[in-house]
Write an enzyme that holds these catalytic residues in place. Structure first.
Site, PDB file in Angstrom:
ATOM      1  N   CYS A 102      34.490  52.512  39.090  1.00  7.95           N
ATOM      2  CA  CYS A 102      35.691  53.349  39.063  1.00  7.95           C
ATOM      3  C   CYS A 102      36.690  52.634  38.167  1.00  7.95           C
ATOM      4  O   CYS A 102      36.315  51.713  37.448  1.00  7.95           O
ATOM      5  CB  CYS A 102      36.228  53.632  40.465  1.00  7.95           C
ATOM      6  SG  CYS A 102      36.906  52.220  41.362  1.00  7.95           S
ATOM      7  N   HIS A 106      23.496  34.748  48.518  1.00  3.91           N
ATOM      8  CA  HIS A 106      24.015  34.229  49.792  1.00  3.91           C
ATOM      9  C   HIS A 106      24.366  35.309  50.805  1.00  3.91           C
ATOM     10  O   HIS A 106      24.284  35.060  52.009  1.00  3.91           O
ATOM     11  CB  HIS A 106      25.270  33.384  49.545  1.00  3.91           C
ATOM     12  CG  HIS A 106      24.988  32.115  48.816  1.00  3.91           C
ATOM     13  ND1 HIS A 106      25.931  31.135  48.676  1.00  3.91           N
ATOM     14  CD2 HIS A 106      23.887  31.658  48.179  1.00  3.91           C
ATOM     15  CE1 HIS A 106      25.417  30.126  47.985  1.00  3.91           C
ATOM     16  NE2 HIS A 106      24.182  30.430  47.666  1.00  3.91           N
TER      17      HIS A 106
END
Length: 160
Positions: free
Chosen positions: A71, A104
């Site tokens: 966006c 992670h």
């Protein structure tokens, strides 16, 4: 070009992200197993939550492995996508965050701002995101499990 594992990628964005979404789609063509365009298809004003939902639908249904949302700033699509259970989306405007978020935190949706970064940097970030793999070390899995518990139980999961 960075090596990308065979991935099915759902991509979407609003009118402000449209030009960058189109460029990314063109550059990824042939480098991913499938590219699912969730719209928009023009720069006509539209609402970013609609595209966050469409990308998420493909991920949750198992039709896509990763999602890309664009966006104007990346903020709106990130906020909307993160309301959907099973989606872990983040704005990344650097390559380190894009791959570390996957490695992670098992991030499955990359959000970028089409009005914030240029196309070359955007492509480097996308390649970094798509080439990364989750590496569930004990501490990473423990943290992700806590995030998933919050998602499952809401505020009831949080200790007082």
């Amino acid at each position: 070009m960075t090596q990308i594992a065979p991935l099915r990628v759902a991509i979407g964005g609003d009118h402000a992200g449209f030009p960058l979404k189109e460029l990314i789609a063109r550059k990824l063509d042939g480098h991913v197993s499938a590219l699912i365009d969730c719209g928009t298809n023009s720069e006509q004003s539209c609402d970013y939550p609609d595209f966050a939902v469409e990308v998420a639908r493909h991920l949750i249904a198992g039709k896509a492995d990763r999602g890309l949302l664009i966006c104007g700033s990346g903020v709106g699509v990130s906020v909307a996508a993160n309301k959907i259970p099973g989606i872990r989306a983040a704005i990344c405007h650097d390559t380190y965050s894009a791959h570390q978020g996957v490695e992670h935190d098992d991030m499955n949706v990359l959000c970028i701002g089409g009005r914030i970064i240029g196309s070359e940097l955007a492509m480097e970030i996308v390649y970094s995101f798509l080439s990364a793999q989750y590496t569930p070390g004990e501490r990473h899995q423990r943290r992700l499990d806590k995030v998933l518990e919050i998602e499952r139980l809401g505020l009831d999961a949080l200790k007082s």
